[in-house]
Design an enzyme around this catalytic site. Sequence first.
Site, PDB file in Angstrom:
ATOM      1  N   ASP A 127       0.865  -1.169   0.000  1.00  0.00           N
ATOM      2  CA  ASP A 127       0.000   0.000   0.000  1.00  0.00           C
ATOM      3  C   ASP A 127       0.908   1.227   0.000  1.00  0.00           C
ATOM      4  O   ASP A 127       2.091   1.134   0.341  1.00  0.00           O
ATOM      5  CB  ASP A 127      -0.887  -0.032   1.251  1.00  0.00           C
ATOM      6  CG  ASP A 127      -1.715   1.213   1.402  1.00  0.00           C
ATOM      7  OD1 ASP A 127      -2.402   1.600   0.442  1.00  0.00           O
ATOM      8  OD2 ASP A 127      -1.666   1.819   2.497  1.00  0.00           O
ATOM      9  N   ASP A 179      -0.150   5.135   0.927  1.00  0.00           N
ATOM     10  CA  ASP A 179      -0.391   6.069   2.028  1.00  0.00           C
ATOM     11  C   ASP A 179      -0.534   5.334   3.357  1.00  0.00           C
ATOM     12  O   ASP A 179      -1.389   4.465   3.506  1.00  0.00           O
ATOM     13  CB  ASP A 179      -1.637   6.900   1.748  1.00  0.00           C
ATOM     14  CG  ASP A 179      -1.464   7.775   0.519  1.00  0.00           C
ATOM     15  OD1 ASP A 179      -0.525   8.577   0.520  1.00  0.00           O
ATOM     16  OD2 ASP A 179      -2.239   7.635  -0.442  1.00  0.00           O
ATOM     17  N   THR A 201      -2.489   0.971  -4.536  1.00  0.00           N
ATOM     18  CA  THR A 201      -3.042   2.111  -3.808  1.00  0.00           C
ATOM     19  C   THR A 201      -4.488   2.390  -4.184  1.00  0.00           C
ATOM     20  O   THR A 201      -4.922   2.081  -5.296  1.00  0.00           O
ATOM     21  CB  THR A 201      -2.200   3.373  -4.071  1.00  0.00           C
ATOM     22  OG1 THR A 201      -2.789   4.505  -3.407  1.00  0.00           O
ATOM     23  CG2 THR A 201      -2.110   3.677  -5.565  1.00  0.00           C
ATOM     24  N   SER A 202      -5.216   3.007  -3.244  1.00  0.00           N
ATOM     25  CA  SER A 202      -6.590   3.427  -3.514  1.00  0.00           C
ATOM     26  C   SER A 202      -6.646   4.805  -4.150  1.00  0.00           C
ATOM     27  O   SER A 202      -7.724   5.269  -4.528  1.00  0.00           O
ATOM     28  CB  SER A 202      -7.404   3.438  -2.209  1.00  0.00           C
ATOM     29  OG  SER A 202      -7.513   2.140  -1.680  1.00  0.00           O
ATOM     30  N   LYS A 253     -10.365  -1.872  -2.294  1.00  0.00           N
ATOM     31  CA  LYS A 253     -10.218  -2.549  -1.011  1.00  0.00           C
ATOM     32  C   LYS A 253     -11.432  -2.230  -0.125  1.00  0.00           C
ATOM     33  O   LYS A 253     -11.911  -1.095  -0.142  1.00  0.00           O
ATOM     34  CB  LYS A 253      -8.943  -2.067  -0.317  1.00  0.00           C
ATOM     35  CG  LYS A 253      -7.671  -2.218  -1.148  1.00  0.00           C
ATOM     36  CD  LYS A 253      -6.508  -1.440  -0.505  1.00  0.00           C
ATOM     37  CE  LYS A 253      -5.297  -1.415  -1.400  1.00  0.00           C
ATOM     38  NZ  LYS A 253      -4.182  -0.609  -0.849  1.00  0.00           N
ATOM     39  N   ASP A 289      -1.461  -0.710   6.207  1.00  0.00           N
ATOM     40  CA  ASP A 289      -1.692  -0.076   7.506  1.00  0.00           C
ATOM     41  C   ASP A 289      -3.169   0.008   7.861  1.00  0.00           C
ATOM     42  O   ASP A 289      -3.495   0.360   8.998  1.00  0.00           O
ATOM     43  CB  ASP A 289      -1.121   1.347   7.490  1.00  0.00           C
ATOM     44  CG  ASP A 289      -1.899   2.249   6.535  1.00  0.00           C
ATOM     45  OD1 ASP A 289      -2.512   3.229   7.005  1.00  0.00           O
ATOM     46  OD2 ASP A 289      -1.917   1.968   5.328  1.00  0.00           O
TER      47      ASP A 289
END
Length: 215
Positions: free
Chosen positions: A11, A13, A105-106, A136, A161
Amino acid sequence: MKLHAEALLFDNDGTLVSSMESVHRCWARWAREYGIGEEAFARVVLHGRPATEIIAELLPEEVRAGALARIEALEVADVPGGVVLLPGAKELLSALPAGRWAVVTSATRPLAEARLREVGVDFPELVAADDITRGKPDPEPFLLAARRLGVDPARCVVFEDAPAGLAAGRAAGMRTVALTTTHPAAELDADVVVRDLSAVSALVTDTGVTLETNG
């Protein structure tokens, strides 16, 4: 604890970089611009979710495309000085060959690329919100990353995280390493929990990567 993998999926961030202050600053401005009240905005989970999902909770369909473009513009403009590399990230990534890792990543691709460039991270493979139909905690992002790297999902290790990201990794059949950078350990369901990437070392071999964690 030791883990062996053929590929590592990170991931961004909260895992590689921290941009939480920038995220909250930009989204708060965006909410004011679109007339969203503080109470309604406070109920929305921002971290670890695609902007399209957040916007869909708050605005009618006819204005969502413009709203998405606006938040992306705000966040990209806020990148300089708004992103910092988290402990251990550069050291761990520098030890990995290009075919062994990806960022999942989102964030949208322009935003993710801007954040990674800001902290000097050269990424070999990136799966962003633009590449998927379900974010996700759906496993689609991680499964796509494994497919692009040509690796069996069961041979991948996910670094996350956020609870949603860890759930996505588990649903993809991957082992998971949780970082307590944004959530307490009690909220993180993972095979291994560490404080950040400074607690992880990697040994690259012909058959993959052996990871060792020290808490």
